[in-house]
Design a protein around this motif. Structure first.
Motif, short mmCIF file in Angstrom:
data_model
loop_
_atom_site.label_atom_id
_atom_site.label_comp_id
_atom_site.label_asym_id
_atom_site.label_seq_id
_atom_site.Cartn_x
_atom_site.Cartn_y
_atom_site.Cartn_z
N TYR A 12 0.85 -1.20 0.00
CA TYR A 12 0.00 0.00 0.00
C TYR A 12 0.88 1.25 0.00
O TYR A 12 0.63 2.21 -0.75
N ASN A 13 1.91 1.25 0.83
CA ASN A 13 2.83 2.40 0.89
C ASN A 13 3.62 2.56 -0.40
O ASN A 13 3.88 3.68 -0.85
N GLU A 14 4.00 1.42 -1.01
CA GLU A 14 4.71 1.47 -2.30
C GLU A 14 3.84 2.12 -3.38
O GLU A 14 4.31 2.94 -4.17
N ILE A 15 2.55 1.74 -3.39
CA ILE A 15 1.62 2.30 -4.37
C ILE A 15 1.48 3.81 -4.17
O ILE A 15 1.48 4.59 -5.13
N SER A 16 1.36 4.22 -2.91
CA SER A 16 1.24 5.66 -2.61
C SER A 16 2.43 6.43 -3.15
O SER A 16 2.27 7.53 -3.71
N ASN A 17 3.63 5.86 -3.01
CA ASN A 17 4.83 6.50 -3.55
C ASN A 17 4.82 6.53 -5.07
O ASN A 17 5.18 7.54 -5.69
N GLU A 18 4.39 5.40 -5.68
CA GLU A 18 4.34 5.33 -7.15
C GLU A 18 3.36 6.34 -7.73
O GLU A 18 3.60 6.93 -8.78
N LEU A 19 2.23 6.54 -7.03
CA LEU A 19 1.21 7.47 -7.54
C LEU A 19 1.65 8.92 -7.49
O LEU A 19 1.04 9.79 -8.11
N SER A 20 2.73 9.21 -6.76
CA SER A 20 3.26 10.58 -6.74
C SER A 20 4.41 10.75 -7.74
O SER A 20 4.97 11.84 -7.87
N ASN A 21 4.73 9.66 -8.44
CA ASN A 21 5.79 9.69 -9.45
C ASN A 21 5.25 10.31 -10.75
O ASN A 21 4.26 9.83 -11.30
N PRO A 22 5.89 11.38 -11.26
CA PRO A 22 5.41 12.05 -12.49
C PRO A 22 5.26 11.10 -13.68
O PRO A 22 4.36 11.27 -14.51
N GLU A 23 6.16 10.10 -13.79
CA GLU A 23 6.08 9.16 -14.91
C GLU A 23 4.79 8.33 -14.84
O GLU A 23 4.17 8.03 -15.86
N VAL A 24 4.40 7.95 -13.63
CA VAL A 24 3.17 7.17 -13.45
C VAL A 24 1.95 8.05 -13.69
O VAL A 24 0.98 7.62 -14.33
N VAL A 25 2.01 9.29 -13.21
CA VAL A 25 0.88 10.23 -13.39
C VAL A 25 0.58 10.44 -14.87
O VAL A 25 -0.58 10.59 -15.27
N SER A 26 1.60 10.42 -15.70
CA SER A 26 1.41 10.64 -17.14
C SER A 26 0.97 9.37 -17.88
O SER A 26 0.61 9.43 -19.05
N ASP A 27 1.01 8.22 -17.21
CA ASP A 27 0.58 6.96 -17.81
C ASP A 27 -0.81 6.61 -17.26
O ASP A 27 -0.93 6.06 -16.17
N ILE A 28 -1.85 6.94 -18.03
CA ILE A 28 -3.23 6.80 -17.54
C ILE A 28 -3.56 5.36 -17.18
O ILE A 28 -4.17 5.09 -16.14
N LYS A 29 -3.14 4.40 -18.01
CA LYS A 29 -3.45 2.99 -17.75
C LYS A 29 -2.80 2.52 -16.44
O LYS A 29 -3.45 1.89 -15.60
N LYS A 30 -1.50 2.85 -16.28
CA LYS A 30 -0.77 2.46 -15.08
C LYS A 30 -1.38 3.10 -13.84
O LYS A 30 -1.56 2.45 -12.79
N MET A 31 -1.72 4.38 -13.95
CA MET A 31 -2.28 5.10 -12.81
C MET A 31 -3.65 4.53 -12.42
O MET A 31 -3.96 4.39 -11.23
N THR A 32 -4.44 4.15 -13.41
CA THR A 32 -5.76 3.57 -13.14
C THR A 32 -5.62 2.24 -12.42
O THR A 32 -6.33 1.97 -11.44
N GLU A 33 -4.69 1.40 -12.89
CA GLU A 33 -4.47 0.09 -12.27
C GLU A 33 -4.01 0.24 -10.82
O GLU A 33 -4.50 -0.46 -9.92
N LEU A 34 -3.05 1.16 -10.59
CA LEU A 34 -2.53 1.36 -9.23
C LEU A 34 -3.59 1.94 -8.30
O LEU A 34 -3.70 1.55 -7.14
N SER A 35 -4.41 2.87 -8.82
CA SER A 35 -5.47 3.48 -8.00
C SER A 35 -6.49 2.43 -7.58
O SER A 35 -6.96 2.42 -6.44
N LYS A 36 -6.84 1.53 -8.51
CA LYS A 36 -7.79 0.45 -8.19
C LYS A 36 -7.22 -0.47 -7.12
O LYS A 36 -7.91 -0.88 -6.19
N GLU A 37 -5.92 -0.82 -7.28
CA GLU A 37 -5.28 -1.71 -6.31
C GLU A 37 -5.23 -1.05 -4.93
O GLU A 37 -5.48 -1.69 -3.90
#
Length: 353
Positions: A12-37
């Motif tokens: 959960y903490n890893e996902i929170s860190n990833e969601l603040s990563n600019p590269e992930v924010v710009s990848d809609i599919k990746k961000m959607t998957e992480l947000s759901k998880e």
């Protein structure tokens, strides 16, 4: 159990860190998957944090019990906290059960009038109304994908999508044959008739769930049918799709636009094929089937709605309610929650936490 909870909290903490990563924010599919998880893990992490706090409070109360003046108070506090730990343990055990990846998805539901002629079609319409009342409580949306009205009312067949997070988790137990016992309006002698309608609930196939080879699909364009009147479509806009390898046929005519009907038909076809793939996987895994309620097959008789006695019975779990009138107007949750609880009990028996 603690090891698994620690791993979930870490993830959960890893996902929170990833969601603040600019590269992930710009990848809609990746961000959607992480947000759901993350949303799926949130409740478990929150309860685990409280669980650790309660364990810490127990240790504090044990230290307090060493003081003779505080001993009586500490004992009562420890008893209350131990009861809280016991309750949280049960809740965490359920949260740690294997997660159905389809639970958060939208669903496509198909209802057909089966045995009973016009009365079966009328009952299919009643079931559609029942689900509409039920899902309105969650603020979910219904989109009719295809409908074939019955000549005396209701539907000989209706297919619709329910859009809302968690829709499949609530409605996945509804597949099967629903039987109604009542006096039809057309019955002059006042005799009770038995009719059936079948329900099929499928998780919506998302883009990455099922890759359809469109070269295996035959597309036929026809004129929409109807009961007459101004609403009948007079252009060739209805779409029939035939999936050649499986023989699955899908028909859509609700829109005046051929393009929109084609989009809806392909959505239904992909979902049917995805559902077929899921059923084949379950059939290959006998252990998974053991921990589920019923077969999910449309031929399985799952429920009886007895109008003269205002009674509804779910045959899979032996659940009976004498409030059929309330259930048909939206109080379906009492049955669904009973089914979910029984399914969790079966899964706890078949899985080690």
């Amino acid at each position: 159990m603690i090891n698994r909870l620690d791993a979930i909290e870490k993830r959960y903490n890893e996902i929170s860190n990833e969601l603040s990563n600019p590269e992930v924010v710009s990848d809609i599919k990746k961000m959607t998957e992480l947000s759901k998880e993350q949303r799926r893990l949130t409740k478990t992490v929150e309860i685990y944090k409280k669980y650790k706090e309660v364990l810490s409070d127990i240790e504090t109360a044990k230290e307090m019990a060493k003081d003779p003046e505080m001993q009586e108070f500490a004992k009562e506090e420890i008893a209350n906290l131990n009861k809280l730990v016991e309750d949280m343990n049960k809740e965490l055990e359920i949260l740690l059960l294997p997660h159905d990846p389809n639970d958060e998805k939208n669903v496509i539901v198909e209802i057909r009038g089966a045995a009973g002629g016009d009365e079966a079609n009328i009952f299919a319409g009643d079931l559609f109304d029942m689900y509409t009342h039920y899902i309105n409580q969650f603020g979910w949306k219904i989109e009719v994908l295809n409908e074939e009205p019955g000549t005396a009312g209701g539907f000989s067949q209706i297919e619709f999508m329910i859009k809302g997070e968690g829709a499949y988790s609530k409605l996945k137990y509804e597949s099967g044959a629903h039987r109604v016992q009542r006096v039809p309006e057309t019955e002059s002698q006042g005799r009770v008739h038995t009719s059936t309608a079948t329900v099929l609930v499928m998780p919506e196939a998302e883009e990455f769930d099922y890759e359809l080879d469109e070269s295996e699909v035959r597309i036929d364009i026809t004129r929409a049918s109807g009961n007459g009147g101004q609403g009948v479509n007079t252009t060739d806009s209805a779409v029939r799709l035939t999936h050649i390898p499986t023989g699955i046929i899908v028909y859509s005519q609700t829109e005046r636009s051929q393009i929109k009907n084609k989009e809806k038909a392909f959505k239904i076809l992909k979902t049917r094929l995805y559902d077929l793939k899921l059923r084949e996987q379950e059939a290959a895994n006998a252990a998974e089937r053991k921990s589920k309620i019923g077969t999910g097959d449309r031929s399985e008789k799952i429920r009886t709605y007895n109008y003269p006695q205002n009674r509804v019975t779910d045959h899979r779990i032996g659940f009976t309610s004498m409030n059929l009138d309330r259930i048909m107007t939206g109080d379906l949750g009492v049955i669904i929650e009973a089914l979910i609880t029984e399914n969790q009990r079966l899964e706890l028996e078949n899985h080690e936490i």
